[in-house]
Write a protein that holds these residues in place. Structure first.
Motif, PDB file in Angstrom:
ATOM      1  N   HIS A   2       0.858  -1.245   0.052  1.00  0.00           N
ATOM      2  CA  HIS A   2       0.030  -0.012  -0.024  1.00  0.00           C
ATOM      3  C   HIS A   2       0.967   1.180   0.003  1.00  0.00           C
ATOM      4  N   TRP A  73      -3.608   4.411   0.141  1.00  0.00           N
ATOM      5  CA  TRP A  73      -4.091   3.699  -1.026  1.00  0.00           C
ATOM      6  C   TRP A  73      -3.363   2.326  -1.171  1.00  0.00           C
ATOM      7  N   ASP A  78      -4.790   4.652  -7.593  1.00  0.00           N
ATOM      8  CA  ASP A  78      -5.416   5.807  -6.636  1.00  0.00           C
ATOM      9  C   ASP A  78      -4.450   6.894  -6.111  1.00  0.00           C
ATOM     10  N   TRP A  82      -4.288  10.729  -6.732  1.00  0.00           N
ATOM     11  CA  TRP A  82      -4.307  11.891  -5.500  1.00  0.00           C
ATOM     12  C   TRP A  82      -3.256  12.738  -5.820  1.00  0.00           C
TER      13      TRP A  82
END
Length: 160
Positions: A2, A73, A78, A82
């Motif tokens: 992540h 994320w 994603d 951002w």
């Protein structure tokens, strides 16, 4: 795996305070060291984690409090979105027209997404007007991060 997003804006002279952007040495000064050296190590050890300035090494964002994480994320797309949104938000304040170029910004976002996809980190910085500075970073926590951090990787700042 992540990804965590970090953002800092502020006066360029503050950004240039490199001593505040370095983590303390892992070993304290040996006994008998000069008192000012011992005091400086204590100050850095206490101040680095809470200082809002971007660290000199991108991965050291993970040593900062979780409150500094602007988003997390699982999907690199994603996280890159951002980043794209932050660049679009600050583009009107970029110090030069070249930094605002839409093709350039799209290439930065695509490159960031690719880097995050293989587990890399991303760190971008640019001058804003006044003179101010923008620092945006995306830091990848590996899938096997158990929160222990290992010897080279700081632990993930967010609980599982």
């Amino acid at each position: 795996m992540h990804h965590h997003g970090y953002l800092w804006t502020g006066p360029k002279p503050r950004f240039d305070q490199e001593a505040l952007r370095r983590p303390p040495h892992p070993d304290p000064p040996p006994p008998g060291s000069r008192p000012e050296l011992i005091q400086r190590h204590r100050e850095v050890a206490a101040g680095f984690p809470s200082c809002d300035l971007p660290p000199l090494e991108t991965r050291n964002w993970l040593r900062k409090p979780s409150a500094q994480v602007r988003g997390t994320w699982a999907d690199p797309r994603d996280a890159a979105a951002w980043l794209r949104d932050r660049l679009a938000e600050y583009a009107p304040r970029f110090a030069s027209d070249a930094q605002r170029d839409a093709v350039r910004l799209a290439a930065l976002v695509a490159s960031a997404q690719a880097r995050l996809g293989w587990g890399g980190d991303v760190s971008l910085g640019c001058y804003l007007e006044r003179p101010a500075f923008l620092s945006v970073a995306l830091v990848t926590c590996p899938p096997d991060d158990d929160g222990g951090g290992g010897s080279r990787t700081p632990p993930c700042p967010l609980p599982r």
